[in-house]
Design a protein around this motif. Structure first.
Motif, PDB file in Angstrom:
ATOM      1  N   LEU A 212       0.826  -1.208   0.000  1.00  0.00           N
ATOM      2  CA  LEU A 212       0.000   0.000   0.000  1.00  0.00           C
ATOM      3  C   LEU A 212       0.863   1.263   0.000  1.00  0.00           C
ATOM      4  O   LEU A 212       0.554   2.238  -0.696  1.00  0.00           O
ATOM      5  CB  LEU A 212      -0.935  -0.015   1.204  1.00  0.00           C
ATOM      6  N   ARG A 215       2.174   2.115  -3.346  1.00  0.00           N
ATOM      7  CA  ARG A 215       1.145   2.605  -4.268  1.00  0.00           C
ATOM      8  C   ARG A 215       0.527   3.921  -3.817  1.00  0.00           C
ATOM      9  O   ARG A 215      -0.526   4.319  -4.289  1.00  0.00           O
ATOM     10  CB  ARG A 215       0.074   1.521  -4.466  1.00  0.00           C
ATOM     11  N   THR A 217      -0.493   5.077  -0.678  1.00  0.00           N
ATOM     12  CA  THR A 217      -1.373   5.266   0.479  1.00  0.00           C
ATOM     13  C   THR A 217      -0.666   6.151   1.500  1.00  0.00           C
ATOM     14  O   THR A 217       0.422   5.817   1.950  1.00  0.00           O
ATOM     15  CB  THR A 217      -1.721   3.918   1.125  1.00  0.00           C
ATOM     16  N   LEU A 219       0.589   7.529   4.877  1.00  0.00           N
ATOM     17  CA  LEU A 219       0.766   6.847   6.153  1.00  0.00           C
ATOM     18  C   LEU A 219       0.899   7.808   7.333  1.00  0.00           C
ATOM     19  O   LEU A 219       0.970   7.369   8.478  1.00  0.00           O
ATOM     20  CB  LEU A 219       2.011   5.947   6.104  1.00  0.00           C
ATOM     21  N   ARG A 224      -6.432   7.552   9.593  1.00  0.00           N
ATOM     22  CA  ARG A 224      -6.733   7.434   8.165  1.00  0.00           C
ATOM     23  C   ARG A 224      -5.985   6.259   7.538  1.00  0.00           C
ATOM     24  O   ARG A 224      -6.542   5.517   6.715  1.00  0.00           O
ATOM     25  CB  ARG A 224      -6.354   8.727   7.437  1.00  0.00           C
ATOM     26  N   ALA A 225      -4.720   6.107   7.911  1.00  0.00           N
ATOM     27  CA  ALA A 225      -3.926   5.022   7.331  1.00  0.00           C
ATOM     28  C   ALA A 225      -4.465   3.653   7.750  1.00  0.00           C
ATOM     29  O   ALA A 225      -4.560   2.737   6.924  1.00  0.00           O
ATOM     30  CB  ALA A 225      -2.467   5.168   7.752  1.00  0.00           C
ATOM     31  N   ALA A 228      -7.465   2.867   5.810  1.00  0.00           N
ATOM     32  CA  ALA A 228      -7.131   2.475   4.439  1.00  0.00           C
ATOM     33  C   ALA A 228      -6.636   1.027   4.377  1.00  0.00           C
ATOM     34  O   ALA A 228      -6.982   0.281   3.445  1.00  0.00           O
ATOM     35  CB  ALA A 228      -6.067   3.417   3.877  1.00  0.00           C
ATOM     36  N   ILE A 229      -5.841   0.623   5.355  1.00  0.00           N
ATOM     37  CA  ILE A 229      -5.324  -0.754   5.367  1.00  0.00           C
ATOM     38  C   ILE A 229      -6.466  -1.747   5.573  1.00  0.00           C
ATOM     39  O   ILE A 229      -6.584  -2.751   4.853  1.00  0.00           O
ATOM     40  CB  ILE A 229      -4.257  -0.928   6.458  1.00  0.00           C
ATOM     41  N   PHE A 232      -8.617  -1.937   2.452  1.00  0.00           N
ATOM     42  CA  PHE A 232      -7.992  -2.748   1.397  1.00  0.00           C
ATOM     43  C   PHE A 232      -8.196  -4.234   1.670  1.00  0.00           C
ATOM     44  O   PHE A 232      -8.589  -4.997   0.769  1.00  0.00           O
ATOM     45  CB  PHE A 232      -6.507  -2.427   1.306  1.00  0.00           C
TER      46      PHE A 232
END
Length: 321
Positions: A212, A215, A217, A219, A224-225, A228-229, A232
């Motif tokens: 991630l 690409r 994302t 961190l 928020r991170a 996102a993980i 995904f």
């Protein structure tokens, strides 16, 4: 949406208090591993034909992703492939005898064979160094072969190349890459404690966060991170084949129908998730879906108390802000 009640700084404080291995503790553990390495190097100076070639700190301690609850120190021991047996039980017994020879000041009971490694115990601290044999025939990048704990097959690996792979992601993402790996590993540990059937090994966590990060994302904001993980994992459901171009062309990875395909970044023939079943995959996806829902709810919460209760669904009852 305004500022959530639990912020990035709150996650940082929690990680410092509950998740991360303290700097002084990490230093002490590294020093113990280094003392073993130096003992071997000193022995090799006097016995250059000895069958052990090099010891290198590996695992989470070497990568800077160790949790506060770390229980042992991982070290790779490169051994002459011409002399060492290949059957894992014989190899471990052989390595234990060699280590007792190289470390004559250690009592025999301090050097004990385990199923896939040799444990060296420091009496003064109670810490244990877990030494894993790597069959080696002189490769300049220290490529060698592990004997798989799961299948008994030989798997090419390289401790320095793995560390370089992680170091590259850490350099590109400041301290955030390592911290998010630790937070995800902490989450995994809680899942395993709640469900014996939950499997998600640390190496796979590192590779997913690396995928991630590579690409784009972001961190730098942990709520928020993490969202996102988890998003995904829950949405992709491991349909994506994860591979890296640091040391090989991902197109050369063999095609497989395994439920999860996460290729070792130094070996495009080693799917590190090879033995994970569809059931294992589904457990990870469901846990990530639940965690993602909790993070989203925490970020929308009105009060701090409400947000903390949602974060406790992710990081357990010890979470506070």
């Amino acid at each position: 949406m305004g500022t959530p009640p639990v912020t990035h700084d709150d996650i940082v404080r929690f990680a410092d208090e509950r998740v991360n291995l303290k700097r002084d503790d990490a230093k002490e553990l590294r020093e113990q591993a280094n003392r073993l390495r130096e003992k071997l190097e000193n022995y090799l100076e006097e016995h250059p034909d000895f069958d052990l070639r090099k010891m290198l700190l590996s695992g989470s301690l070497a990568k800077g992703t160790a949790l506060k609850s770390i229980s042992d120190i991982d070290v790779g021991c490169y051994v002459s492939s011409e002399s060492a047996p290949e059957k894992i039980s014989d190899l471990v017994d052989w390595l234990a005898k060699k280590l007792r020879t190289a470390f004559p000041n250690f009592k025999p009971e301090q050097v004990k064979p385990k199923e896939y490694s040799v444990a060296v115990n420091f009496i003064s601290t109670g810490n244990e160094v877990d030494i894993v044999p790597i069959l080696y025939d002189g490769d300049p990048k220290w490529r060698g072969y592990l004997v798989s704990q799961d299948t008994g097959e030989k798997l090419m690996t390289s401790v320095p190349m793995h560390l370089e792979f992680i170091r590259k992601r850490k350099n590109a993402n400041d301290k955030h890459f390592a911290q998010l790996v630790r937070l995800m590993k902490f989450w995994c540990k809680l899942q395993k404690a709640a469900d014996d059937g939950f499997r998600f090994k640390s190496f796979m966590v590192e590779l997913i966060v690396a995928h991630l990060a590579d690409r784009g994302t972001p961190l730098g904001d942990y709520p928020r991170a993490l969202a996102a993980i988890f998003a995904f994992l829950a949405s992709d459901e491991f349909r994506t084949t994860i591979a890296f171009n640091d040391y090989y062309d991902p197109k050369t990875c063999k095609v497989t129908n395994d439920p999860m395909r996460i290729w070792d970044p130094v070996n495009c023939e080693n799917n590190v998730a090879k033995l994970y079943t569809a059931s294992n995959k589904d457990k990870i996806v469901q846990a990530a879906l639940d965690a993602g829902d909790a993070v989203d709810s925490a970020r929308r919460a009105i009060t701090k108390g409400e947000a903390v209760r949602f974060w406790q669904k992710v990081f357990g009852s010890s979470f506070s802000a």
